[in-house]
Design an enzyme around this catalytic site. Structure first.
Site, PDB file in Angstrom:
ATOM      1  N   HIS A  50     -60.389  41.917   6.728  1.00 48.07           N
ATOM      2  CA  HIS A  50     -59.904  41.041   5.663  1.00 48.07           C
ATOM      3  C   HIS A  50     -59.089  39.916   6.294  1.00 48.07           C
ATOM      4  O   HIS A  50     -58.561  40.064   7.409  1.00 48.07           O
ATOM      5  CB  HIS A  50     -59.037  41.814   4.682  1.00 48.07           C
ATOM      6  CG  HIS A  50     -59.791  42.796   3.843  1.00 48.07           C
ATOM      7  ND1 HIS A  50     -59.249  43.382   2.726  1.00 48.07           N
ATOM      8  CD2 HIS A  50     -61.053  43.295   3.950  1.00 48.07           C
ATOM      9  CE1 HIS A  50     -60.133  44.194   2.181  1.00 48.07           C
ATOM     10  NE2 HIS A  50     -61.235  44.163   2.918  1.00 48.07           N
ATOM     11  N   GLU A  89     -56.123  38.837   5.748  1.00 51.04           N
ATOM     12  CA  GLU A  89     -54.748  39.214   6.087  1.00 51.04           C
ATOM     13  C   GLU A  89     -54.693  40.021   7.381  1.00 51.04           C
ATOM     14  O   GLU A  89     -53.849  39.789   8.244  1.00 51.04           O
ATOM     15  CB  GLU A  89     -54.122  40.060   4.965  1.00 51.04           C
ATOM     16  CG  GLU A  89     -54.084  39.403   3.618  1.00 51.04           C
ATOM     17  CD  GLU A  89     -55.275  39.766   2.740  1.00 51.04           C
ATOM     18  OE1 GLU A  89     -56.438  39.642   3.194  1.00 51.04           O
ATOM     19  OE2 GLU A  89     -55.060  40.172   1.586  1.00 51.04           O
ATOM     20  N   CYS A  99     -55.054  43.593  -1.061  1.00 51.02           N
ATOM     21  CA  CYS A  99     -55.457  44.938  -1.471  1.00 51.02           C
ATOM     22  C   CYS A  99     -54.477  45.957  -0.882  1.00 51.02           C
ATOM     23  O   CYS A  99     -53.566  45.602  -0.128  1.00 51.02           O
ATOM     24  CB  CYS A  99     -56.885  45.217  -0.991  1.00 51.02           C
ATOM     25  SG  CYS A  99     -57.021  45.411   0.797  1.00 51.02           S
ATOM     26  N   CYS A 106     -54.366  45.964   2.993  1.00 49.14           N
ATOM     27  CA  CYS A 106     -53.647  44.818   3.539  1.00 49.14           C
ATOM     28  C   CYS A 106     -52.150  44.912   3.247  1.00 49.14           C
ATOM     29  O   CYS A 106     -51.326  44.567   4.100  1.00 49.14           O
ATOM     30  CB  CYS A 106     -54.239  43.522   3.007  1.00 49.14           C
ATOM     31  SG  CYS A 106     -55.917  43.237   3.625  1.00 49.14           S
TER      32      CYS A 106
END
Length: 156
Positions: free
Chosen positions: A58, A60, A88, A91
């Site tokens: 992701h 992040e 999420c 993260c």
């Protein structure tokens, strides 16, 4: 620079990164890590789970990894993370482990978000670190980018 103006400028940059992810066929999410003391961006990233064959890639996580590598440290205390979409749970956990001081995000994510939506990770008693959180910066632009991406995917 005034924080509000800085937030808008840096969130605009995350949207550019998100557009790059979209161009690559990834869900359009961009992230960057900013050092408010040195007044500079130290890491930038975009979503890349599809092209990297890595479900943890992701935006992040990629930005946190790049910042840790740049600094030679897994603790990112004092740094700010900007991301175009609400993080999420995975993260949010990485943000807590990295000790990010401030989280700034664009659009909320009712389905997958875990900061103000869903599990509200940082409010759980088992969470050992909570950054200052600012949400909704350029939220409409981020949400529009996401909607356009998924609308195009549904047509194909």
């Amino acid at each position: 620079m005034e924080t509000e103006k800085l937030d808008l400028r840096l969130m605009s940059r995350t949207l550019q990164l998100a557009q790059g992810a979209k161009t690559a066929g990834e869900v359009p999410v961009g992230a960057l890590i900013y050092d408010p003391v040195g007044e500079k961006i130290i890491a930038e990233a975009a979503n890349a789970p599809i092209i990297s064959h890595d479900p943890t890639a992701h935006a992040e996580i990629n930005a946190i990894r790049a910042a840790g590598e740049h600094l030679g440290n897994y603790r990112l205390g004092g740094l700010w993370l900007y991301v175009s979409l609400e993080p999420c749970a995975m993260c949010a956990g990485a943000i807590a482990h990295a000790r990010i001081a401030r989280l700034i995000f664009g659009a909320s994510d009712k389905k997958g978000g875990a900061v103000i939506s869903g599990t509200q990770f940082f409010d759980q008693p088992t969470c050992h670190w909570k950054p200052d959180v600012t949400g909704g910066i350029l939220a409409d632009e981020s949400a529009a980018l996401m909607r356009a991406f998924f609308k195009a995917r549904r047509k194909s």
